[in-house]
Design an enzyme around this catalytic site. Structure first.
Site, PDB file in Angstrom:
ATOM      1  N   LYS A 112      26.211  22.403  65.686  1.00 49.09           N
ATOM      2  CA  LYS A 112      25.539  23.181  64.784  1.00 49.09           C
ATOM      3  C   LYS A 112      24.292  24.161  65.429  1.00 49.09           C
ATOM      4  O   LYS A 112      24.089  24.704  65.148  1.00 49.09           O
ATOM      5  CB  LYS A 112      25.000  21.834  63.971  1.00 49.09           C
ATOM      6  CG  LYS A 112      23.894  22.712  62.464  1.00 49.09           C
ATOM      7  CD  LYS A 112      23.315  21.214  61.566  1.00 49.09           C
ATOM      8  CE  LYS A 112      21.941  20.848  62.378  1.00 49.09           C
ATOM      9  NZ  LYS A 112      20.746  21.045  62.689  1.00 49.09           N
ATOM     10  N   ASN A 113      23.426  23.433  66.315  1.00 52.51           N
ATOM     11  CA  ASN A 113      22.405  23.529  66.649  1.00 52.51           C
ATOM     12  C   ASN A 113      22.356  24.883  67.853  1.00 52.51           C
ATOM     13  O   ASN A 113      21.404  25.842  67.813  1.00 52.51           O
ATOM     14  CB  ASN A 113      21.409  23.428  67.536  1.00 52.51           C
ATOM     15  CG  ASN A 113      20.955  21.664  66.263  1.00 52.51           C
ATOM     16  OD1 ASN A 113      20.956  22.380  65.238  1.00 52.51           O
ATOM     17  ND2 ASN A 113      20.084  20.212  66.811  1.00 52.51           N
ATOM     18  N   CYS A 154      14.180  19.476  57.792  1.00 49.63           N
ATOM     19  CA  CYS A 154      13.644  17.519  57.692  1.00 49.63           C
ATOM     20  C   CYS A 154      12.230  17.591  57.060  1.00 49.63           C
ATOM     21  O   CYS A 154      11.797  18.150  58.031  1.00 49.63           O
ATOM     22  CB  CYS A 154      14.519  17.298  58.686  1.00 49.63           C
ATOM     23  SG  CYS A 154      16.339  17.296  58.664  1.00 49.63           S
ATOM     24  N   ARG A 209       6.113  19.403  62.564  1.00 48.76           N
ATOM     25  CA  ARG A 209       6.877  20.771  63.214  1.00 48.76           C
ATOM     26  C   ARG A 209       6.333  22.901  63.270  1.00 48.76           C
ATOM     27  O   ARG A 209       6.746  23.774  62.677  1.00 48.76           O
ATOM     28  CB  ARG A 209       8.409  20.459  62.457  1.00 48.76           C
ATOM     29  CG  ARG A 209       8.800  19.442  63.034  1.00 48.76           C
ATOM     30  CD  ARG A 209      10.769  20.135  62.198  1.00 48.76           C
ATOM     31  NE  ARG A 209      11.729  20.003  62.984  1.00 48.76           N
ATOM     32  CZ  ARG A 209      12.567  20.299  62.870  1.00 48.76           C
ATOM     33  NH1 ARG A 209      13.223  19.836  61.688  1.00 48.76           N
ATOM     34  NH2 ARG A 209      13.297  20.892  63.757  1.00 48.76           N
ATOM     35  N   ASP A 232      17.625  13.238  68.652  1.00 57.45           N
ATOM     36  CA  ASP A 232      18.944  13.868  67.380  1.00 57.45           C
ATOM     37  C   ASP A 232      19.800  12.410  67.139  1.00 57.45           C
ATOM     38  O   ASP A 232      20.611  12.499  66.463  1.00 57.45           O
ATOM     39  CB  ASP A 232      20.006  14.727  67.468  1.00 57.45           C
ATOM     40  CG  ASP A 232      18.471  16.153  66.945  1.00 57.45           C
ATOM     41  OD1 ASP A 232      17.443  15.632  66.040  1.00 57.45           O
ATOM     42  OD2 ASP A 232      19.222  17.298  66.996  1.00 57.45           O
ATOM     43  N   ARG A 274      24.773  18.720  55.678  1.00 52.77           N
ATOM     44  CA  ARG A 274      24.223  20.130  57.095  1.00 52.77           C
ATOM     45  C   ARG A 274      24.082  20.359  58.094  1.00 52.77           C
ATOM     46  O   ARG A 274      24.646  20.747  58.929  1.00 52.77           O
ATOM     47  CB  ARG A 274      22.418  20.030  57.154  1.00 52.77           C
ATOM     48  CG  ARG A 274      21.912  20.021  55.383  1.00 52.77           C
ATOM     49  CD  ARG A 274      20.324  20.246  55.903  1.00 52.77           C
ATOM     50  NE  ARG A 274      20.016  20.678  57.008  1.00 52.77           N
ATOM     51  CZ  ARG A 274      19.042  20.273  57.652  1.00 52.77           C
ATOM     52  NH1 ARG A 274      18.083  19.625  56.831  1.00 52.77           N
ATOM     53  NH2 ARG A 274      18.445  20.628  58.814  1.00 52.77           N
TER      54      ARG A 274
HETATM   55  C1  UD1 Z   1      15.534  21.924  67.555  1.00 51.42           C
HETATM   56  C2  UD1 Z   1      16.746  21.472  66.832  1.00 51.42           C
HETATM   57  C3  UD1 Z   1      16.468  19.528  66.297  1.00 51.42           C
HETATM   58  C4  UD1 Z   1      15.804  19.077  67.759  1.00 51.42           C
HETATM   59  C5  UD1 Z   1      14.813  19.082  68.255  1.00 51.42           C
HETATM   60  C6  UD1 Z   1      14.097  18.639  69.692  1.00 51.42           C
HETATM   61  C7  UD1 Z   1      17.670  23.355  66.013  1.00 51.42           C
HETATM   62  C8  UD1 Z   1      18.550  23.891  64.971  1.00 51.42           C
HETATM   63  N1  UD1 Z   1      17.404  22.130  66.297  1.00 51.42           N
HETATM   64  O1  UD1 Z   1      14.698  21.678  66.527  1.00 51.42           O
HETATM   65  O2  UD1 Z   1      17.921  19.002  65.790  1.00 51.42           O
HETATM   66  O3  UD1 Z   1      15.890  17.430  67.258  1.00 51.42           O
HETATM   67  O4  UD1 Z   1      15.269  20.982  68.794  1.00 51.42           O
HETATM   68  O5  UD1 Z   1      15.492  18.424  70.521  1.00 51.42           O
HETATM   69  O6  UD1 Z   1      18.384  23.393  67.287  1.00 51.42           O
HETATM   70  N2  UD1 Z   1       6.622  22.597  68.639  1.00 51.42           N
HETATM   71  C9  UD1 Z   1       5.387  22.452  67.892  1.00 51.42           C
HETATM   72  N3  UD1 Z   1       5.097  23.816  68.018  1.00 51.42           N
HETATM   73  C10 UD1 Z   1       6.052  25.102  68.066  1.00 51.42           C
HETATM   74  C11 UD1 Z   1       7.495  24.311  68.163  1.00 51.42           C
HETATM   75  C12 UD1 Z   1       7.891  23.165  67.846  1.00 51.42           C
HETATM   76  O7  UD1 Z   1       4.443  21.689  68.496  1.00 51.42           O
HETATM   77  O8  UD1 Z   1       5.368  26.385  68.348  1.00 51.42           O
HETATM   78  C13 UD1 Z   1       6.903  20.954  68.361  1.00 51.42           C
HETATM   79  C14 UD1 Z   1       7.512  20.244  66.687  1.00 51.42           C
HETATM   80  O9  UD1 Z   1       6.767  19.779  66.392  1.00 51.42           O
HETATM   81  C15 UD1 Z   1       8.208  18.860  67.401  1.00 51.42           C
HETATM   82  C16 UD1 Z   1       8.203  19.306  68.902  1.00 51.42           C
HETATM   83  O10 UD1 Z   1       7.578  20.418  69.412  1.00 51.42           O
HETATM   84  O11 UD1 Z   1       7.609  17.692  67.865  1.00 51.42           O
HETATM   85  C17 UD1 Z   1      10.006  19.884  69.451  1.00 51.42           C
HETATM   86  O12 UD1 Z   1      10.445  20.853  68.454  1.00 51.42           O
HETATM   87  P1  UD1 Z   1      11.534  21.852  69.471  1.00 51.42           P
HETATM   88  O13 UD1 Z   1      11.829  22.072  70.266  1.00 51.42           O
HETATM   89  O14 UD1 Z   1      11.015  23.308  68.312  1.00 51.42           O
HETATM   90  O15 UD1 Z   1      12.511  21.611  67.748  1.00 51.42           O
HETATM   91  P2  UD1 Z   1      13.198  22.679  67.061  1.00 51.42           P
HETATM   92  O16 UD1 Z   1      13.791  23.782  67.834  1.00 51.42           O
HETATM   93  O17 UD1 Z   1      12.383  22.656  66.121  1.00 51.42           O
END
Ligand code: UD1
Length: 422
Positions: free
Chosen positions: A22-23, A118, A123, A308, A400
């Protein structure tokens, strides 16, 4: 809303096919926005998140059609009609923010609503914004939308990430393929989905090196072409189904699985007394004894233990011998499954980002509530070995991220059914 009913106590045996990730698919689909030529994705998973991304891309003027029951996606962005990702779609799924980088690179502008997704933490988007700003974008937050512009086009730059965010790495990687000059992403995320995206972009003509390490170098090109790409196996679905025979007993082969995708997870499983064997077609999993043993787990970016899989691992540790400490370091609010597992008789204490789980001999079925995607499936896993019936309510999050979970588990002997909601 549908519910899932599981009656516990049946050992499992047989094979479970693991779908495409999915991701990975959610970042490969917006990559179509970078090119006028068609992109074909094979091994796509059939999930509601993929439908949401389809709607989002179509709202931007891309053509997306699905074939072979959704396993193949044909995408084309030769005629885009807008650069605005609306709140109505974005709020359903955080990954919608992955159109930001490609739209900016191709059209020089993008207006993207701040995401929902979620309820597992704040985030924010600051890392995405800083990274794209480093490439020369001007980004403002107005009315809940990010308004991004790159009037003179994006320019290659050194982009150090404060944290190895998966989404920010994907956004800046896609944007950098069409930027002028060289971009170096430092502290890049190393997840297999990033490598899969880089493979696809290379097929489209991008020049990328170092994906899978923390330093990715991209040489911008003038245009990208079309490609056909097979989506990598879903390592989270893989890890989830690997836990099913560990919890319920028996032996299952997860088809398409490879240890390299889930190495940190397999290392922990082995410490609890689980046998994992790589076969020609996948991974075979079974408990070596009657019981599993407790183990401590800390979630980390890849190659560490994936956040995850934390909820599913907790479900398993509820009946392991001894006390396990689980520490969640990626998301600040990701233990919502703990109170639900406790309703089934689990002994769990949560203090901030840590959960202490003391194994009990057996869980007891109960009505429980699914709070987020991975929490939902952890409750189903727990139900596989619980005494009596577990009813998991509000399972819309489940659809999802998992295709036909009840069919896949029933095929290996679980007593599980879906009850349609009103
Ligand atoms: C992706 C995955 C999700 C997984 C996560 C961590 C997809 C679609 N989703 O989510 O399933 O749980 O990686 O492995 O691929 N953060 C910030 N600022 C930002 C971006 C992120 O502070 O601009 C923080 C987030 O709040 C979180 C952490 O960084 O605490 C990890 O986020 P990130 O690696 O960006 O996850 P996603 O890409 O949203």
């Amino acid at each position: 809303m549908d519910s899932i009913i599981v009656r516990g106590g049946r050992p499992l045996s047989g094979q479970i096919p693991i779908a495409g990730a999915k991701n990975a698919c959610l970042t490969l689909m917006p990559a179509t926005l970078l090119s006028e030529e068609p992109l074909t994705l094979t091994n796509a998973p059939r999930l509601s998140d993929i439908k949401t991304m389809t709607l989002l891309l179509q709202s931007l003027g891309a053509e997306v059609s699905s074939m072979q029951g959704g396993k193949v996606l044909a995408l084309s962005s030769h005629g885009l009609n807008g650069a605005r990702a609306d709140y109505d779609i974005v709020r359903k799924m955080r990954a919608s923010n992955l159109v930001l980088g490609p739209l900016l690179a191709r059209l020089g502008e993008a207006v993207v609503s701040l995401p929902g997704g979620c309820a597992i933490g704040a985030r924010p988007m600051d890392i995405h914004i800083d990274a794209l700003t480093a490439l020369g974008a001007e980004i403002e937050l107005r009315d809940g939308y990010l308004h991004a512009k790159a009037p003179g086009g994006l320019k290659g730059a050194l982009v150090p990430l404060r944290f190895a965010s998966v989404g920010a790495t994907e956004n800046v990687l896609m944007a950098a393929t069409l930027a002028k000059g060289t971009t170096v992403i430092e502290n890049a995320a190393r997840e297999p989905e990033i490598v899969d995206l880089a493979d696809c972009l290379r097929r489209m003509g991008a020049q990328i090196e170092g994906d899978g390490t923390s330093r990715i170098e991209v040489q911008g090109v003038d245009r990208l072409g079309g490609a056909t790409h097979r989506v990598v196996t879903d390592r989270i679905e893989l890890g989830t189904y690997m836990l099913a025979p560990v919890i319920a007993g028996g032996e299952v082969e997860c088809l398409g699985g490879r240890i390299a995708l889930v190495e940190a997870f397999v290392a922990k499983l082995r410490l609890t007394g689980v046998e994992v064997t790589e076969t020609a077609t996948g991974l075979t999993v079974r408990r070596s004894g009657e019981l599993t043993r407790a183990v401590d787990v800390v979630t980390e970016p890849f190659p560490g233990f994936p956040t995850d899989l934390q909820a599913q691992m907790m479900a398993m540790l509820c009946t392991a011998e001894g006390t396990s400490l689980l520490e969640e370091r990626i998301f600040e609010n990701r233990f919502m499954h703990a109170p639900e597992l406790m309703r089934m008789g689990a002994e769990i204490e949560v203090h901030g980002g840590q959960a202490r789980v003391t194994g009990v001999p057996r869980l007891k079925g109960a009505p429980v509530m699914a709070t987020d995607l991975r929490a939902s499936v952890s409750l189903i896993l727990a139900g596989l070995a619980a005494e009596g019936q577990t009813q998991v309510n509000r399972v819309y999050h489940l659809d999802r991220g998992y295709e036909h979970v009840e069919d896949k588990l029933r095929a290996v002997g679980a007593d599980i059914e879906r009850v349609p909601g009103s």
